[in-house]
Design a protein around this motif. Structure first.
Motif, PDB file in Angstrom:
ATOM      1  N   ARG A  50       7.690   3.596 -14.209  1.00  0.00           N
ATOM      2  CA  ARG A  50       8.946   4.298 -14.526  1.00  0.00           C
ATOM      3  C   ARG A  50       8.695   5.540 -15.376  1.00  0.00           C
ATOM      4  NH1 ARG A  50      10.903  -1.067 -15.282  1.00  0.00           N
ATOM      5  NH2 ARG A  50      10.653  -0.803 -17.523  1.00  0.00           N
ATOM      6  N   GLU A  51       7.772   5.455 -16.324  1.00  0.00           N
ATOM      7  CA  GLU A  51       7.455   6.603 -17.172  1.00  0.00           C
ATOM      8  C   GLU A  51       6.874   7.745 -16.332  1.00  0.00           C
ATOM      9  OE1 GLU A  51       4.416   7.851 -20.779  1.00  0.00           O
ATOM     10  OE2 GLU A  51       4.514   5.766 -20.109  1.00  0.00           O
ATOM     11  N   SER A  52       5.951   7.427 -15.459  1.00  0.00           N
ATOM     12  CA  SER A  52       5.354   8.442 -14.591  1.00  0.00           C
ATOM     13  C   SER A  52       6.408   9.058 -13.683  1.00  0.00           C
ATOM     14  CB  SER A  52       4.235   7.816 -13.766  1.00  0.00           C
ATOM     15  OG  SER A  52       3.698   8.751 -12.875  1.00  0.00           O
ATOM     16  N   GLN A  56       7.869  13.123 -13.289  1.00  0.00           N
ATOM     17  CA  GLN A  56       7.745  13.846 -12.022  1.00  0.00           C
ATOM     18  C   GLN A  56       9.047  13.885 -11.224  1.00  0.00           C
ATOM     19  OE1 GLN A  56       4.977  15.418 -11.121  1.00  0.00           O
ATOM     20  NE2 GLN A  56       3.978  14.754 -13.000  1.00  0.00           N
ATOM     21  N   GLN A  57      10.118  13.366 -11.785  1.00  0.00           N
ATOM     22  CA  GLN A  57      11.367  13.179 -11.051  1.00  0.00           C
ATOM     23  C   GLN A  57      11.911  14.467 -10.448  1.00  0.00           C
ATOM     24  OE1 GLN A  57      14.165  11.057 -13.397  1.00  0.00           O
ATOM     25  NE2 GLN A  57      15.466  10.541 -11.678  1.00  0.00           N
ATOM     26  N   HIS A  58      11.787  15.589 -11.150  1.00  0.00           N
ATOM     27  CA  HIS A  58      12.314  16.852 -10.632  1.00  0.00           C
ATOM     28  C   HIS A  58      11.553  17.295  -9.375  1.00  0.00           C
ATOM     29  CE1 HIS A  58       9.087  17.863 -13.431  1.00  0.00           C
ATOM     30  NE2 HIS A  58       8.877  18.935 -12.690  1.00  0.00           N
ATOM     31  N   ASP A  59      10.264  16.982  -9.277  1.00  0.00           N
ATOM     32  CA  ASP A  59       9.482  17.325  -8.085  1.00  0.00           C
ATOM     33  C   ASP A  59       9.754  16.374  -6.921  1.00  0.00           C
ATOM     34  OD1 ASP A  59       8.242  19.424  -9.415  1.00  0.00           O
ATOM     35  OD2 ASP A  59       6.584  18.154 -10.099  1.00  0.00           O
ATOM     36  N   LEU A  60      10.223  15.178  -7.230  1.00  0.00           N
ATOM     37  CA  LEU A  60      10.426  14.148  -6.217  1.00  0.00           C
ATOM     38  C   LEU A  60      11.855  14.113  -5.676  1.00  0.00           C
ATOM     39  CD1 LEU A  60       8.478  11.313  -8.063  1.00  0.00           C
ATOM     40  CD2 LEU A  60       7.692  12.623  -6.087  1.00  0.00           C
ATOM     41  N   ALA A  61      12.651  15.107  -6.001  1.00  0.00           N
ATOM     42  CA  ALA A  61      14.056  15.131  -5.576  1.00  0.00           C
ATOM     43  C   ALA A  61      14.151  14.984  -4.061  1.00  0.00           C
ATOM     44  CB  ALA A  61      14.716  16.426  -6.020  1.00  0.00           C
ATOM     45  N   GLY A  62      15.068  14.139  -3.622  1.00  0.00           N
ATOM     46  CA  GLY A  62      15.273  13.928  -2.193  1.00  0.00           C
ATOM     47  C   GLY A  62      14.408  12.840  -1.589  1.00  0.00           C
ATOM     48  N   LEU A  63      13.741  12.044  -2.430  1.00  0.00           N
ATOM     49  CA  LEU A  63      12.868  10.976  -1.929  1.00  0.00           C
ATOM     50  C   LEU A  63      13.310   9.608  -2.440  1.00  0.00           C
ATOM     51  CD1 LEU A  63       9.287  12.441  -2.450  1.00  0.00           C
ATOM     52  CD2 LEU A  63      10.457  12.107  -0.291  1.00  0.00           C
ATOM     53  N   ASP A  64      13.147   8.618  -1.587  1.00  0.00           N
ATOM     54  CA  ASP A  64      13.214   7.216  -1.998  1.00  0.00           C
ATOM     55  C   ASP A  64      11.784   6.725  -2.065  1.00  0.00           C
ATOM     56  OD1 ASP A  64      15.967   7.124  -2.009  1.00  0.00           O
ATOM     57  OD2 ASP A  64      16.128   6.267  -0.012  1.00  0.00           O
ATOM     58  N   LEU A  65      11.425   6.063  -3.151  1.00  0.00           N
ATOM     59  CA  LEU A  65      10.052   5.583  -3.339  1.00  0.00           C
ATOM     60  C   LEU A  65      10.057   4.127  -3.768  1.00  0.00           C
ATOM     61  CD1 LEU A  65       9.938   8.647  -5.281  1.00  0.00           C
ATOM     62  CD2 LEU A  65       7.861   8.331  -4.015  1.00  0.00           C
ATOM     63  N   VAL A  66       9.109   3.367  -3.236  1.00  0.00           N
ATOM     64  CA  VAL A  66       8.882   2.001  -3.679  1.00  0.00           C
ATOM     65  C   VAL A  66       7.398   1.886  -4.007  1.00  0.00           C
ATOM     66  CG1 VAL A  66       8.884  -0.440  -3.048  1.00  0.00           C
ATOM     67  CG2 VAL A  66      10.733   1.034  -2.282  1.00  0.00           C
ATOM     68  N   VAL A  67       7.105   1.429  -5.219  1.00  0.00           N
ATOM     69  CA  VAL A  67       5.717   1.287  -5.659  1.00  0.00           C
ATOM     70  C   VAL A  67       5.359  -0.193  -5.662  1.00  0.00           C
ATOM     71  CG1 VAL A  67       4.076   1.721  -7.518  1.00  0.00           C
ATOM     72  CG2 VAL A  67       5.928   3.347  -7.085  1.00  0.00           C
ATOM     73  N   LEU A  68       4.281  -0.523  -4.960  1.00  0.00           N
ATOM     74  CA  LEU A  68       3.760  -1.886  -4.891  1.00  0.00           C
ATOM     75  C   LEU A  68       2.434  -1.927  -5.641  1.00  0.00           C
ATOM     76  CD1 LEU A  68       4.245  -2.202  -1.056  1.00  0.00           C
ATOM     77  CD2 LEU A  68       5.725  -3.201  -2.761  1.00  0.00           C
ATOM     78  N   SER A  84      -3.541   7.809 -10.650  1.00  0.00           N
ATOM     79  CA  SER A  84      -3.262   7.263  -9.325  1.00  0.00           C
ATOM     80  C   SER A  84      -1.813   7.541  -8.929  1.00  0.00           C
ATOM     81  CB  SER A  84      -3.525   5.753  -9.319  1.00  0.00           C
ATOM     82  OG  SER A  84      -3.084   5.180  -8.120  1.00  0.00           O
ATOM     83  N   LEU A  85      -0.882   7.286  -9.838  1.00  0.00           N
ATOM     84  CA  LEU A  85       0.527   7.538  -9.543  1.00  0.00           C
ATOM     85  C   LEU A  85       0.791   9.018  -9.314  1.00  0.00           C
ATOM     86  CD1 LEU A  85       2.174   5.057 -12.033  1.00  0.00           C
ATOM     87  CD2 LEU A  85       2.309   4.964  -9.539  1.00  0.00           C
ATOM     88  N   ASP A  86       0.181   9.879 -10.118  1.00  0.00           N
ATOM     89  CA  ASP A  86       0.361  11.326  -9.934  1.00  0.00           C
ATOM     90  C   ASP A  86      -0.116  11.765  -8.550  1.00  0.00           C
ATOM     91  OD1 ASP A  86       1.491  11.647 -12.421  1.00  0.00           O
ATOM     92  OD2 ASP A  86      -0.368  12.305 -13.386  1.00  0.00           O
ATOM     93  N   ARG A  87      -1.237  11.217  -8.104  1.00  0.00           N
ATOM     94  CA  ARG A  87      -1.725  11.542  -6.754  1.00  0.00           C
ATOM     95  C   ARG A  87      -0.748  11.067  -5.682  1.00  0.00           C
ATOM     96  NH1 ARG A  87      -6.586  10.031  -9.085  1.00  0.00           N
ATOM     97  NH2 ARG A  87      -6.465   7.946  -8.192  1.00  0.00           N
ATOM     98  N   HIS A  88      -0.192   9.890  -5.869  1.00  0.00           N
ATOM     99  CA  HIS A  88       0.779   9.364  -4.907  1.00  0.00           C
ATOM    100  C   HIS A  88       2.036  10.237  -4.865  1.00  0.00           C
ATOM    101  CE1 HIS A  88      -1.385   5.808  -3.757  1.00  0.00           C
ATOM    102  NE2 HIS A  88      -1.448   5.371  -5.003  1.00  0.00           N
ATOM    103  N   TRP A  89       2.514  10.656  -6.037  1.00  0.00           N
ATOM    104  CA  TRP A  89       3.720  11.507  -6.070  1.00  0.00           C
ATOM    105  C   TRP A  89       3.455  12.812  -5.316  1.00  0.00           C
ATOM    106  CZ3 TRP A  89       5.995   7.488  -7.128  1.00  0.00           C
ATOM    107  CH2 TRP A  89       6.071   6.829  -8.354  1.00  0.00           C
TER     108      TRP A  89
END
Length: 101
Positions: A50-52, A56-68, A84-89
């Motif tokens: 959630r912190e990550s 990055q939320q402003h860059d991810l606008a318009g996406l639904d994401l699920v992290v496993l 790892s999370l930054d690379r995924h975003w």
């Protein structure tokens, strides 16, 4: 989400993502008890995700994401998990932007 999405995986996480047609990003987490037995570990990973995401939320606008969470994740190296999370975003944003063009 689990059927109609693209995915990005590494040894720490698998991220499922798809465009949501909205102006904001939405996040879901699935950290299984089977993978991380202790509740404190599951909660720590979810807080980190959630912190990550917030950063990055402003860059991810318009996406639904699920992290496993992946099997054998090393919780002792916080920097590795964040990287790892930054690379995924970034991968999710690039994949959706190339599809949109």
């Amino acid at each position: 989400m689990f059927q109609n999405s693209r995915r990005s995986s590494d040894r720490c996480f698998t991220v499922l993502f798809r465009a949501n047609g909205k102006s904001n990003a939405r996040l879901g987490t699935a950290v299984a008890k089977k993978i991380l037995k202790r509740a404190v570990d599951r909660n720590r990973v979810k807080r980190l995700i959630r912190e990550s995401f917030r950063h990055q939320q402003h860059d991810l606008a318009g996406l639904d994401l699920v992290v496993l969470c992946a099997r054998g994740i090393d919780l002792s190296n916080k920097h590795q998990l964040r990287d790892s999370l930054d690379r995924h975003w970034k991968k999710a944003v690039q994949a959706i932007s190339t599809v949109g063009n």
